[in-house]
Design a protein around this motif. Sequence first.
Motif, short mmCIF file in Angstrom:
data_model
loop_
_atom_site.label_atom_id
_atom_site.label_comp_id
_atom_site.label_asym_id
_atom_site.label_seq_id
_atom_site.Cartn_x
_atom_site.Cartn_y
_atom_site.Cartn_z
N GLY A 60 -8.24 11.85 -0.42
CA GLY A 60 -8.33 10.98 -1.59
C GLY A 60 -8.81 9.59 -1.25
O GLY A 60 -9.69 9.39 -0.41
N GLN A 61 -8.23 8.61 -1.91
CA GLN A 61 -8.64 7.24 -1.72
C GLN A 61 -7.43 6.35 -1.53
O GLN A 61 -6.28 6.79 -1.64
CB GLN A 61 -9.47 6.75 -2.91
CG GLN A 61 -8.72 6.74 -4.23
CD GLN A 61 -9.53 6.14 -5.36
OE1 GLN A 61 -9.89 4.97 -5.32
NE2 GLN A 61 -9.84 6.95 -6.37
N THR A 62 -7.68 5.08 -1.24
CA THR A 62 -6.62 4.10 -1.06
C THR A 62 -5.81 3.93 -2.34
O THR A 62 -6.38 3.75 -3.42
CB THR A 62 -7.22 2.76 -0.62
OG1 THR A 62 -7.77 2.91 0.70
CG2 THR A 62 -6.18 1.65 -0.63
N ASP A 63 -4.48 4.00 -2.22
CA ASP A 63 -3.57 3.81 -3.34
C ASP A 63 -2.69 2.60 -3.08
O ASP A 63 -2.16 2.43 -1.96
CB ASP A 63 -2.68 5.04 -3.54
CG ASP A 63 -3.42 6.19 -4.19
OD1 ASP A 63 -4.34 5.93 -4.97
OD2 ASP A 63 -3.07 7.36 -3.91
N LEU A 64 -2.52 1.78 -4.11
CA LEU A 64 -1.70 0.58 -4.00
C LEU A 64 -0.54 0.67 -4.98
O LEU A 64 -0.61 1.40 -5.98
CB LEU A 64 -2.54 -0.66 -4.29
CG LEU A 64 -3.81 -0.81 -3.44
CD1 LEU A 64 -4.64 -1.99 -3.92
CD2 LEU A 64 -3.47 -0.96 -1.96
N SER A 106 0.82 -1.20 0.00
CA SER A 106 0.00 0.00 0.00
C SER A 106 0.86 1.26 0.00
O SER A 106 1.89 1.32 0.67
CB SER A 106 -0.94 0.01 1.21
OG SER A 106 -0.19 0.15 2.42
N ALA A 107 0.41 2.25 -0.78
CA ALA A 107 0.99 3.58 -0.68
C ALA A 107 0.23 4.40 0.35
O ALA A 107 0.78 5.29 0.99
CB ALA A 107 0.97 4.28 -2.04
N PRO A 126 2.89 -5.24 8.66
CA PRO A 126 4.23 -4.79 8.30
C PRO A 126 4.59 -5.31 6.91
O PRO A 126 4.13 -6.37 6.48
CB PRO A 126 5.12 -5.42 9.38
CG PRO A 126 4.20 -5.66 10.53
CD PRO A 126 2.88 -5.99 9.93
N TYR A 127 5.45 -4.58 6.21
CA TYR A 127 5.79 -4.94 4.84
C TYR A 127 6.53 -6.27 4.77
O TYR A 127 7.38 -6.58 5.61
CB TYR A 127 6.66 -3.86 4.20
CG TYR A 127 7.19 -4.29 2.85
CD1 TYR A 127 6.37 -4.24 1.72
CD2 TYR A 127 8.48 -4.79 2.72
CE1 TYR A 127 6.83 -4.66 0.49
CE2 TYR A 127 8.95 -5.21 1.48
CZ TYR A 127 8.12 -5.15 0.37
OH TYR A 127 8.58 -5.58 -0.85
N ASP A 184 -0.37 4.17 6.58
CA ASP A 184 0.06 2.81 6.24
C ASP A 184 0.84 2.75 4.93
O ASP A 184 0.73 1.81 4.15
CB ASP A 184 -1.15 1.85 6.19
CG ASP A 184 -1.86 1.76 7.53
OD1 ASP A 184 -1.18 1.38 8.49
OD2 ASP A 184 -3.04 2.10 7.61
N GLU A 185 1.65 3.80 4.68
CA GLU A 185 2.50 3.78 3.50
C GLU A 185 3.54 2.68 3.62
O GLU A 185 4.12 2.48 4.67
CB GLU A 185 3.18 5.14 3.32
CG GLU A 185 4.05 5.21 2.08
CD GLU A 185 4.66 6.58 1.88
OE1 GLU A 185 5.37 6.75 0.89
OE2 GLU A 185 4.43 7.45 2.74
N ARG A 186 3.76 2.01 2.52
CA ARG A 186 4.72 0.92 2.46
C ARG A 186 4.45 -0.17 3.48
O ARG A 186 5.35 -0.69 4.11
CB ARG A 186 6.14 1.48 2.63
CG ARG A 186 6.63 2.32 1.44
CD ARG A 186 6.62 1.52 0.15
NE ARG A 186 7.11 2.26 -0.98
CZ ARG A 186 8.29 2.04 -1.59
NH1 ARG A 186 9.06 1.09 -1.16
NH2 ARG A 186 8.64 2.76 -2.63
N HIS A 187 3.18 -0.51 3.63
CA HIS A 187 2.77 -1.66 4.39
C HIS A 187 2.24 -2.71 3.43
O HIS A 187 2.07 -2.46 2.24
CB HIS A 187 1.69 -1.29 5.42
CG HIS A 187 2.22 -0.62 6.64
ND1 HIS A 187 2.92 0.57 6.58
CD2 HIS A 187 2.15 -0.94 7.96
CE1 HIS A 187 3.26 0.94 7.81
NE2 HIS A 187 2.81 0.05 8.66
N LEU A 188 1.95 -3.89 3.96
CA LEU A 188 1.27 -4.90 3.17
C LEU A 188 -0.18 -4.92 3.63
O LEU A 188 -0.46 -4.99 4.84
CB LEU A 188 1.91 -6.27 3.37
CG LEU A 188 1.56 -7.31 2.30
CD1 LEU A 188 2.12 -6.90 0.94
CD2 LEU A 188 2.09 -8.68 2.67
N ALA A 189 -1.11 -4.82 2.70
CA ALA A 189 -2.53 -4.75 3.03
C ALA A 189 -3.25 -5.98 2.51
O ALA A 189 -3.04 -6.40 1.37
CB ALA A 189 -3.16 -3.49 2.44
#
Length: 419
Positions: free
Chosen positions: A392-396, A271-272, A351-352, A309-314
């Motif tokens: 904005g919205q969720t970015d991946l 996730s970005a 966590p990433y 949650d930038e640079r996490h795993l979603a």
Amino acid sequence: MEITPLAREGRHELQLKGRLDANWAEHVGSAIETAVRAGQHHIDLEFAQVDYISSAGIRILLKYHKQLLTARGALRVVKPTASVLAVLELSGIATLLVANATPTPAAQAPAAGRTWKREEVTFESHALGTGGTLEGRLVGHPEKFSKGQLSAAESQRIRFGAGLFGVGLGAFGSEQEDGSGRFGEFLAAGGAALAQPTDGSSVPDFQVTEGQLVPEVNVLYGLTASGSFSRLLRFEAASSPRGTIPLANLVEAALEELRADAAGFVIVAESASLVGATLRQSPARANGKSPWSFPGVRDWLSFTTERTDERHLALIVGFVERKPLPDSAPFLRPIGPGTQAQGHFHAAAFPYRPLPKGNIPLTESIATLLGTESAQTVLHLLTDERPFEGVGQTDLMRGACWVGPLKLLGRGPSTSHTP
């Protein structure tokens, strides 16, 4: 220490010069992680000019060796000096990490599916032979939320085996009333379920299928679907202008690929940003008072006021319809610019860790994730398009999306099955 990145024969190489001690271990780890996040899963560390390694350095090597092994990649130490090789041999990890004198080529990449680009995002589609149309069910009455009329007595106990996935408001517990003070966002997929409790603990709880033990959730309301996904879409947004793909654009690309107007999704992606909200209190405790009234809404909901949650795993689970039917409309919301479809998505942030490339199995991927990491939050994804203030919205950035055409069968009991 000097760290120089190079590309060699299909592998990514980092040339190191200096001492790999506690002062530099994290810097080396950051260089490895930068390469991994860029999609490099076969990494060589050249140690020809490294004259010392401490336990801190060994710990970093083992961390990324394990991480890349899980992603079907490899971390190798090449050309180690005699002093460093002696330390690696004494610590018992030389056979794991040190490459042969003759370099071996990178492992052959998994077979690729059909590839194409959409708005500079690269997609790869894998047909899943067992896939068909997913059969969806609506559970409960979300329209009661705004009136403060939800009751634990109305919740349904649903077993989420590997063949059933879903999202909504729910809680773990042996009886309906057990969830009265804990109902919060939940998601379930691949034989696992995660729930965000509202009893003040704030730490997401989870259950994973083990033997005869199958996750069970008391569902206040939500959407579920059974069956097998028809497609796995891999996506990579590094070449796009922002290096990301909005959730709405991913939804639209999937609907186009399926040639469907409704679909069910399970996504595991880097996730970005995740944009959404979590409940602070159980809606079963509203006692007829609307949670939406101002200023009381601030006591009920916690919103993401900035990109998180930038640079996490979603892990994301959701449902969409282009033209919601009357029964399903109360369950769905606008997803964001990029699609006219409406949906309901929940996400768990971890966590990433890198994902293997190519065609990967859903159940195994989720089991591996939950077996090594703990979720940090579970939230309902929203779009915030307010002028000036909206985030904005969720970015991946990149990931895997299991998707299939969906037929909603209306309200009714949900059943679980394991294919």
